[in-house]
Design an enzyme around this catalytic site. Structure first.
Site, PDB file in Angstrom:
ATOM      1  N   LYS A 126       0.691  -1.217  -0.098  1.00  0.00           N
ATOM      2  CA  LYS A 126      -0.048   0.031  -0.089  1.00  0.00           C
ATOM      3  C   LYS A 126       0.897   1.068   0.000  1.00  0.00           C
ATOM      4  O   LYS A 126       0.292   2.354   0.107  1.00  0.00           O
ATOM      5  CB  LYS A 126      -0.999   0.127   1.162  1.00  0.00           C
ATOM      6  CG  LYS A 126      -2.047  -1.204   0.942  1.00  0.00           C
ATOM      7  CD  LYS A 126      -2.912  -1.234   2.454  1.00  0.00           C
ATOM      8  CE  LYS A 126      -3.990  -2.253   2.386  1.00  0.00           C
ATOM      9  NZ  LYS A 126      -3.077  -3.630   2.530  1.00  0.00           N
ATOM     10  N   LYS A 161      -8.418   1.384   5.917  1.00  0.00           N
ATOM     11  CA  LYS A 161      -7.649  -0.036   5.714  1.00  0.00           C
ATOM     12  C   LYS A 161      -6.439   0.264   6.659  1.00  0.00           C
ATOM     13  O   LYS A 161      -5.615   1.070   6.333  1.00  0.00           O
ATOM     14  CB  LYS A 161      -7.438  -0.446   4.536  1.00  0.00           C
ATOM     15  CG  LYS A 161      -7.363   0.122   3.579  1.00  0.00           C
ATOM     16  CD  LYS A 161      -7.433  -0.781   2.036  1.00  0.00           C
ATOM     17  CE  LYS A 161      -7.011   0.220   0.739  1.00  0.00           C
ATOM     18  NZ  LYS A 161      -7.324  -0.600  -0.250  1.00  0.00           N
ATOM     19  N   ARG A 211      -7.488  -8.875 -10.063  1.00  0.00           N
ATOM     20  CA  ARG A 211      -6.211  -9.421  -9.662  1.00  0.00           C
ATOM     21  C   ARG A 211      -5.576  -9.604 -10.881  1.00  0.00           C
ATOM     22  O   ARG A 211      -5.820 -10.604 -11.745  1.00  0.00           O
ATOM     23  CB  ARG A 211      -6.397 -10.501  -8.762  1.00  0.00           C
ATOM     24  CG  ARG A 211      -5.027 -11.213  -8.598  1.00  0.00           C
ATOM     25  CD  ARG A 211      -3.696 -10.404  -8.153  1.00  0.00           C
ATOM     26  NE  ARG A 211      -3.908  -9.502  -6.988  1.00  0.00           N
ATOM     27  CZ  ARG A 211      -3.732 -10.072  -5.770  1.00  0.00           C
ATOM     28  NH1 ARG A 211      -3.086 -11.501  -5.608  1.00  0.00           N
ATOM     29  NH2 ARG A 211      -3.710  -9.362  -4.534  1.00  0.00           N
ATOM     30  N   ARG A 225     -12.311 -10.469  -8.923  1.00  0.00           N
ATOM     31  CA  ARG A 225     -13.038 -11.160  -7.683  1.00  0.00           C
ATOM     32  C   ARG A 225     -14.041 -10.289  -7.293  1.00  0.00           C
ATOM     33  O   ARG A 225     -13.968  -8.996  -7.073  1.00  0.00           O
ATOM     34  CB  ARG A 225     -11.785 -10.824  -6.702  1.00  0.00           C
ATOM     35  CG  ARG A 225     -10.550 -11.755  -7.171  1.00  0.00           C
ATOM     36  CD  ARG A 225      -9.455 -11.629  -6.296  1.00  0.00           C
ATOM     37  NE  ARG A 225      -9.002  -9.948  -6.176  1.00  0.00           N
ATOM     38  CZ  ARG A 225      -7.963  -9.681  -5.280  1.00  0.00           C
ATOM     39  NH1 ARG A 225      -7.447 -10.459  -4.564  1.00  0.00           N
ATOM     40  NH2 ARG A 225      -7.723  -8.391  -5.279  1.00  0.00           N
ATOM     41  N   ARG A 233     -15.436  -6.326   0.449  1.00  0.00           N
ATOM     42  CA  ARG A 233     -14.117  -6.689  -0.068  1.00  0.00           C
ATOM     43  C   ARG A 233     -14.215  -8.123  -0.849  1.00  0.00           C
ATOM     44  O   ARG A 233     -15.089  -8.905  -0.630  1.00  0.00           O
ATOM     45  CB  ARG A 233     -13.579  -7.659   1.488  1.00  0.00           C
ATOM     46  CG  ARG A 233     -13.292  -6.445   2.556  1.00  0.00           C
ATOM     47  CD  ARG A 233     -13.104  -7.052   4.127  1.00  0.00           C
ATOM     48  NE  ARG A 233     -14.005  -8.134   4.531  1.00  0.00           N
ATOM     49  CZ  ARG A 233     -13.721  -8.825   5.372  1.00  0.00           C
ATOM     50  NH1 ARG A 233     -12.522  -8.867   6.002  1.00  0.00           N
ATOM     51  NH2 ARG A 233     -14.752  -9.663   5.704  1.00  0.00           N
ATOM     52  N   ASP A 273      -3.966  -5.025  -8.096  1.00  0.00           N
ATOM     53  CA  ASP A 273      -5.409  -4.907  -7.782  1.00  0.00           C
ATOM     54  C   ASP A 273      -5.758  -3.784  -8.539  1.00  0.00           C
ATOM     55  O   ASP A 273      -5.470  -2.499  -8.458  1.00  0.00           O
ATOM     56  CB  ASP A 273      -5.754  -5.016  -6.232  1.00  0.00           C
ATOM     57  CG  ASP A 273      -5.063  -6.265  -5.616  1.00  0.00           C
ATOM     58  OD1 ASP A 273      -5.193  -7.265  -6.362  1.00  0.00           O
ATOM     59  OD2 ASP A 273      -5.151  -6.326  -4.255  1.00  0.00           O
ATOM     60  N   GLU A 282      -3.401  -1.437  -5.113  1.00  0.00           N
ATOM     61  CA  GLU A 282      -2.321  -2.285  -4.379  1.00  0.00           C
ATOM     62  C   GLU A 282      -1.492  -2.779  -5.445  1.00  0.00           C
ATOM     63  O   GLU A 282      -1.852  -3.336  -6.619  1.00  0.00           O
ATOM     64  CB  GLU A 282      -2.794  -3.369  -3.676  1.00  0.00           C
ATOM     65  CG  GLU A 282      -3.696  -2.710  -2.279  1.00  0.00           C
ATOM     66  CD  GLU A 282      -3.982  -3.795  -1.327  1.00  0.00           C
ATOM     67  OE1 GLU A 282      -3.461  -5.081  -1.334  1.00  0.00           O
ATOM     68  OE2 GLU A 282      -4.867  -3.696  -0.284  1.00  0.00           O
ATOM     69  N   ASN A 284       0.955  -6.040  -5.018  1.00  0.00           N
ATOM     70  CA  ASN A 284       1.209  -7.275  -4.112  1.00  0.00           C
ATOM     71  C   ASN A 284       2.881  -7.856  -4.244  1.00  0.00           C
ATOM     72  O   ASN A 284       2.692  -8.556  -5.464  1.00  0.00           O
ATOM     73  CB  ASN A 284       0.239  -8.200  -3.912  1.00  0.00           C
ATOM     74  CG  ASN A 284      -0.952  -7.615  -3.465  1.00  0.00           C
ATOM     75  OD1 ASN A 284      -1.282  -7.428  -2.527  1.00  0.00           O
ATOM     76  ND2 ASN A 284      -2.074  -7.119  -4.563  1.00  0.00           N
TER      77      ASN A 284
END
Length: 319
Positions: A126, A161, A211, A225, A233, A273, A282, A284
């Site tokens: 993040k 978050k 994703r 997703r 979420r 994402d 994000e 990852n």
């Protein structure tokens, strides 16, 4: 090319083999004749200018309840005894995680470490994404209730978050009336010493959070997703469901911008994402997931693509 591969990862018994990306990577490696060794971060020891791990050779099979078998414990010199070390333990991205990156960084001149540990340490999901702020939704990082209230007033609805959370944990949507905002900021202040992230709520999240997986800077594929009923979420670990998807022109632009930098930093396996076909939220790099569902929808073999990239990296290092 037969390789000795050490995997720094979660306990084997904890893996959900139906969807675990690390397990898929292990199966793909084993199919190529690579030898696999499992160890935990706590199994590492630095001594006499060498980094060792108490590891166990492991074989895997896609059989629920009988998916792995350990051999004898061996003391591996991670710089000399193996060809590749994988960092694949799940967050939290805490001091133990950071310490592991410092230790592994000391062997990167001898052994290929994936993802590169210094880059992992310097690219928390993040925060690293801020390097590409032009693709992000309105975002703020703060510990201030007043700043968060002002951000809410400007954007109507927001998401709050933790900076170092994972799998969708502790992600909250705050409505226009600001109900519970003060209590939430107080709770975050008590639970974490770090600032937290605040973003404008994107209504398109109801249509899914995509994703996208990049392998050595190249797009391997994507899944959409979709959040469960009453959820914002979309993480599969938080009850989201996966759906087949294609990339939009804006998403391809994001991937083209990220790809060269990811490769240069040694971030070989990355999941990004994207919401609404254009908003990057994000990047990852610690332990990205999603390749099992992605391959099932697309008929691809991301594990093979990953090992092709690893073997290419080793050839480049040897040249």
């Amino acid at each position: 090319m037969s390789l000795k591969v050490a995997l720094q990862m979660d306990p084997m018994e904890s893996l959900n083999i139906a969807g675990d990306s690390t397990f898929a990577i292990m199966l793909s490696a084993q199919a190529r004749g690579h030898r696999l060794y499992h160890y935990r971060p706590d199994d590492m020891t630095w001594r006499d200018d060498r980094l060792y791990a108490q590891a166990r050779e492991v074989t895997v099979q896609r059989v629920e309840g009988n998916h792995y078998r350990f051999g004898a414990t061996v003391r591996l010199d991670l710089g000399r005894d193996v060809d590749v070390v994988w960092m694949r333990q799940d967050p939290p991205f805490d001091l133990n995680y950071i310490t592991a990156t410092h230790l592994l960084e000391r062997i990167t001149g001898e052994t290929l470490v994936v993802n590169d540990p210094a880059s992992v340490r310097n690219a928390p999901e993040k925060l690293y994404v801020l390097d590409f702020a032009r693709f992000m939704p309105p975002t703020m990082i703060t510990r201030s209730l007043d700043e968060t209230r002002a951000f809410l007033a400007e954007h109507g609805e927001i998401v709050v978050k933790p900076l170092y959370g994972n799998a969708g944990s502790a992600v909250f949507r705050i409505g226009q009336d600001g109900g519970n905002l003060a209590a939430l900021v107080e709770l975050f202040g008590q639970m974490w010493v770090e600032s937290f992230m605040v973003q404008a709520f994107l209504k398109d999240v109801a249509k899914g959070d995509k994703r996208i997986v990049l392998v050595d800077g190249e797009v391997a594929g994507a899944i959409n997703r979709i959040p469960g009923q009453g959820e914002i979420r979309s993480n599969l670990a938080a009850g989201g469901t996966a759906a087949k998807t294609d990339l939009t022109p804006d998403e391809l632009e994001i991937c083209a911008a990220l790809g060269p930098e990811l490769r240069q930093k040694g971030l070989l396996f990355v999941g990004i994402d994207v919401i609404g076909g254009k908003y990057l939220t994000e990047i990852n790099v610690t332990s990205p997931t999603g390749i099992v569902a992605m391959d099932a929808f697309n008929g691809t073999d991301t594990g093979a693509m990953i090992w092709d990239a690893v073997e290419r990296r080793l050839r480049e290092r040897a040249a």
